[in-house]
Design a protein around this motif. Structure first.
Motif, PDB file in Angstrom:
ATOM      1  N   GLU A  75      -6.648  -3.285  -0.652  1.00 63.84           N
ATOM      2  CA  GLU A  75      -6.161  -3.603  -1.997  1.00 63.84           C
ATOM      3  C   GLU A  75      -4.725  -3.144  -2.214  1.00 63.84           C
ATOM      4  O   GLU A  75      -4.038  -3.635  -3.108  1.00 63.84           O
ATOM      5  CB  GLU A  75      -7.083  -2.986  -3.056  1.00 63.84           C
ATOM      6  CG  GLU A  75      -7.061  -1.470  -3.155  1.00 63.84           C
ATOM      7  CD  GLU A  75      -8.017  -0.796  -2.190  1.00 63.84           C
ATOM      8  OE1 GLU A  75      -8.275   0.405  -2.363  1.00 63.84           O
ATOM      9  OE2 GLU A  75      -8.505  -1.474  -1.262  1.00 63.84           O
ATOM     10  N   PHE A  76      -4.248  -2.191  -1.386  1.00 67.67           N
ATOM     11  CA  PHE A  76      -2.873  -1.703  -1.511  1.00 67.67           C
ATOM     12  C   PHE A  76      -1.996  -2.126  -0.339  1.00 67.67           C
ATOM     13  O   PHE A  76      -0.846  -1.703  -0.252  1.00 67.67           O
ATOM     14  CB  PHE A  76      -2.857  -0.173  -1.599  1.00 67.67           C
ATOM     15  CG  PHE A  76      -3.371   0.371  -2.900  1.00 67.67           C
ATOM     16  CD1 PHE A  76      -2.603   0.322  -4.041  1.00 67.67           C
ATOM     17  CD2 PHE A  76      -4.640   0.925  -2.974  1.00 67.67           C
ATOM     18  CE1 PHE A  76      -3.076   0.822  -5.235  1.00 67.67           C
ATOM     19  CE2 PHE A  76      -5.121   1.436  -4.168  1.00 67.67           C
ATOM     20  CZ  PHE A  76      -4.344   1.373  -5.311  1.00 67.67           C
ATOM     21  N   ALA A  77      -2.524  -2.939   0.565  1.00 66.76           N
ATOM     22  CA  ALA A  77      -1.777  -3.298   1.776  1.00 66.76           C
ATOM     23  C   ALA A  77      -0.417  -3.895   1.425  1.00 66.76           C
ATOM     24  O   ALA A  77      -0.310  -4.820   0.626  1.00 66.76           O
ATOM     25  CB  ALA A  77      -2.574  -4.283   2.617  1.00 66.76           C
ATOM     26  N   GLY A  78       0.637  -3.318   2.010  1.00 69.30           N
ATOM     27  CA  GLY A  78       1.986  -3.805   1.779  1.00 69.30           C
ATOM     28  C   GLY A  78       2.664  -3.263   0.549  1.00 69.30           C
ATOM     29  O   GLY A  78       3.884  -3.428   0.388  1.00 69.30           O
ATOM     30  N   SER A  79       1.915  -2.611  -0.347  1.00 69.03           N
ATOM     31  CA  SER A  79       2.530  -2.047  -1.552  1.00 69.03           C
ATOM     32  C   SER A  79       3.388  -0.844  -1.177  1.00 69.03           C
ATOM     33  O   SER A  79       3.039  -0.093  -0.257  1.00 69.03           O
ATOM     34  CB  SER A  79       1.452  -1.606  -2.546  1.00 69.03           C
ATOM     35  OG  SER A  79       0.667  -2.708  -2.952  1.00 69.03           O
ATOM     36  N   PRO A  89      -2.948   0.079   5.742  1.00 72.05           N
ATOM     37  CA  PRO A  89      -4.319   0.622   5.659  1.00 72.05           C
ATOM     38  C   PRO A  89      -4.811   1.291   6.928  1.00 72.05           C
ATOM     39  O   PRO A  89      -5.587   2.246   6.868  1.00 72.05           O
ATOM     40  CB  PRO A  89      -5.163  -0.616   5.313  1.00 72.05           C
ATOM     41  CG  PRO A  89      -4.215  -1.567   4.682  1.00 72.05           C
ATOM     42  CD  PRO A  89      -2.899  -1.344   5.359  1.00 72.05           C
ATOM     43  N   ASP A  90      -4.375   0.810   8.097  1.00 73.18           N
ATOM     44  CA  ASP A  90      -4.901   1.348   9.351  1.00 73.18           C
ATOM     45  C   ASP A  90      -4.106   2.539   9.881  1.00 73.18           C
ATOM     46  O   ASP A  90      -4.495   3.142  10.889  1.00 73.18           O
ATOM     47  CB  ASP A  90      -4.942   0.248  10.412  1.00 73.18           C
ATOM     48  CG  ASP A  90      -5.962  -0.833  10.074  1.00 73.18           C
ATOM     49  OD1 ASP A  90      -7.000  -0.489   9.481  1.00 73.18           O
ATOM     50  OD2 ASP A  90      -5.709  -2.010  10.380  1.00 73.18           O
ATOM     51  N   ALA A  91      -2.994   2.874   9.255  1.00 66.77           N
ATOM     52  CA  ALA A  91      -2.244   4.060   9.669  1.00 66.77           C
ATOM     53  C   ALA A  91      -2.991   5.317   9.227  1.00 66.77           C
ATOM     54  O   ALA A  91      -3.881   5.265   8.374  1.00 66.77           O
ATOM     55  CB  ALA A  91      -0.837   4.034   9.074  1.00 66.77           C
ATOM     56  N   GLU A 131      -9.221  15.699  -4.333  1.00 70.01           N
ATOM     57  CA  GLU A 131      -8.137  16.482  -3.739  1.00 70.01           C
ATOM     58  C   GLU A 131      -7.130  15.627  -2.996  1.00 70.01           C
ATOM     59  O   GLU A 131      -5.927  15.894  -3.032  1.00 70.01           O
ATOM     60  CB  GLU A 131      -8.734  17.523  -2.787  1.00 70.01           C
ATOM     61  CG  GLU A 131      -7.719  18.304  -1.965  1.00 70.01           C
ATOM     62  CD  GLU A 131      -6.789  19.131  -2.834  1.00 70.01           C
ATOM     63  OE1 GLU A 131      -5.658  19.385  -2.400  1.00 70.01           O
ATOM     64  OE2 GLU A 131      -7.190  19.511  -3.954  1.00 70.01           O
ATOM     65  N   ILE A 132      -7.595  14.587  -2.307  1.00 72.19           N
ATOM     66  CA  ILE A 132      -6.704  13.805  -1.449  1.00 72.19           C
ATOM     67  C   ILE A 132      -7.237  12.386  -1.333  1.00 72.19           C
ATOM     68  O   ILE A 132      -8.449  12.157  -1.404  1.00 72.19           O
ATOM     69  CB  ILE A 132      -6.593  14.462  -0.050  1.00 72.19           C
ATOM     70  CG1 ILE A 132      -5.424  13.887   0.757  1.00 72.19           C
ATOM     71  CG2 ILE A 132      -7.900  14.376   0.709  1.00 72.19           C
ATOM     72  CD1 ILE A 132      -5.106  14.691   2.014  1.00 72.19           C
ATOM     73  N   ASP A 133      -6.321  11.418  -1.233  1.00 76.30           N
ATOM     74  CA  ASP A 133      -6.655  10.020  -0.982  1.00 76.30           C
ATOM     75  C   ASP A 133      -6.256   9.696   0.453  1.00 76.30           C
ATOM     76  O   ASP A 133      -5.075   9.785   0.804  1.00 76.30           O
ATOM     77  CB  ASP A 133      -5.883   9.101  -1.936  1.00 76.30           C
ATOM     78  CG  ASP A 133      -6.754   8.559  -3.056  1.00 76.30           C
ATOM     79  OD1 ASP A 133      -7.987   8.713  -2.981  1.00 76.30           O
ATOM     80  OD2 ASP A 133      -6.202   7.979  -4.009  1.00 76.30           O
ATOM     81  N   LEU A 134      -7.223   9.308   1.267  1.00 79.18           N
ATOM     82  CA  LEU A 134      -6.944   8.952   2.656  1.00 79.18           C
ATOM     83  C   LEU A 134      -6.764   7.447   2.798  1.00 79.18           C
ATOM     84  O   LEU A 134      -7.360   6.665   2.046  1.00 79.18           O
ATOM     85  CB  LEU A 134      -8.099   9.392   3.558  1.00 79.18           C
ATOM     86  CG  LEU A 134      -8.447  10.884   3.557  1.00 79.18           C
ATOM     87  CD1 LEU A 134      -9.707  11.115   4.367  1.00 79.18           C
ATOM     88  CD2 LEU A 134      -7.301  11.713   4.094  1.00 79.18           C
ATOM     89  N   SER A 135      -5.947   7.042   3.755  1.00 77.35           N
ATOM     90  CA  SER A 135      -5.912   5.632   4.109  1.00 77.35           C
ATOM     91  C   SER A 135      -7.237   5.261   4.761  1.00 77.35           C
ATOM     92  O   SER A 135      -8.005   6.130   5.204  1.00 77.35           O
ATOM     93  CB  SER A 135      -4.763   5.362   5.078  1.00 77.35           C
ATOM     94  OG  SER A 135      -5.005   6.016   6.320  1.00 77.35           O
TER      95      SER A 135
END
Length: 287
Positions: A75-79, A89-91, A131-135
């Motif tokens: 949903e955020f790819a390229g943003s 997303p895959d990083a 605490e954290i948002d992961l890819s």
């Protein structure tokens, strides 16, 4: 007098048998032998009921805490991220509220002990209890298995040049040792109970009669699935508008609270988010 070859060989043999002809040899250090035979010692924090106190390369001022991780993907790819680079997303990256952009952190899953290294390149999460948002790539590498949230330890570390280069190129860093069970038990003891990860659908509701509702319009998508994914991540809702699907936040009680929500959306890469006033309008179901 001339010696023949046999006599000369005999003399040399006798000289070699004398007690003073041996050259001294350097002693063999037994530490090398011990290092092969003895198991590697556990870190000092293992089994310490007070929790983590391990070496991170950053000294006593290191960031080290436990909490809950969430993740985000297509949903955020390229943003654009807060660091200015497009979100991949895959990083193996993550969003954090306070750790410096471009820094690195070890994330340990408190269920399995698996530990990975991530690059901090964005700001978040928007949920205060996380605490954290992961890819998506980092969540998969950590073994979250598609779960929306998971308990983790987040520890700021100084990455090696090779690990930093790998993460910057979108590849995983070198393997990390898993946390031992005794350390995991101490870390889990510090964890606050999680709020329910399930998000039940909310009924349609309206702002109080006569009250002006402050809303934040984050983005509009032609794809309903992308709009709902973003709304779920931001704790917003989707409002259909013809062929578009608007992602909105709110209503908020006043302009100041709405401005904070708008600024948070901008930090997540949605700089075109705007505040609108829409009194007494129905709110659609949250995805």
């Amino acid at each position: 007098m001339r010696l023949n070859a046999k006599a000369l060989a005999a003399l040399l043999w006798l000289a070699g048998c004398s007690g003073g002809g041996d050259l001294p040899r350097p002693p063999i250090a037994d530490t090398a032998v011990r290092s092969r035979d003895a198991p590697a010692p556990l870190p000092a924090e293992a089994g310490d009921a007070r929790g983590p106190a391990g070496t991170s390369g950053m000294g006593a001022s290191r960031y080290d805490t436990v909490g809950y991780a969430s993740w985000y993907g297509d949903e955020f790819a390229g943003s654009p991220t807060a660091s200015g680079t497009p979100f991949a997303p895959d990083a193996i990256t993550a969003a954090h509220r306070t750790l410096p952009l471009g820094s690195h952190a070890e994330v340990t899953a408190l269920g399995s002990g698996r530990t990975i290294l991530v690059l901090i390149n964005d700001r978040g999460p928007t949920h205060a209890e996380r605490e954290i948002d992961l890819s998506r790539g980092a969540a998969a590498l950590l073994g979250l298995g598609g779960e929306p949230t998971a308990p983790v330890r987040v520890r700021a570390v100084t990455a090696t040049s090779s690990d930093a280069a790998a993460l910057a190129a979108g590849r995983p860093a070198g393997l990390r040792l898993s946390a031992p069970p005794s350390l995991l038990a101490a870390l889990r003891a510090q964890l606050k109970p999680a709020a329910s990860t399930a998000t039940p659908p909310l009924p349609r509701r309206r702002a109080p009669p006569g009250a002006a509702g402050y809303l934040v319009q984050v983005a509009a998508f032609s794809s309903e699935s992308r709009a709902r994914a973003l709304a779920t991540t931001l704790d917003g809702y989707v409002e259909p508008a013809g062929r578009l699907h608007r992602v909105r936040l709110g209503p908020f009680p006043d302009a100041a609270v709405a401005q904070r929500a708008r600024d948070d959306a901008a930090r997540r890469g949605y700089g075109d988010a705007t505040i609108i006033i829409q009194p007494d309008q129905p709110r659609v179901e949250r995805p």
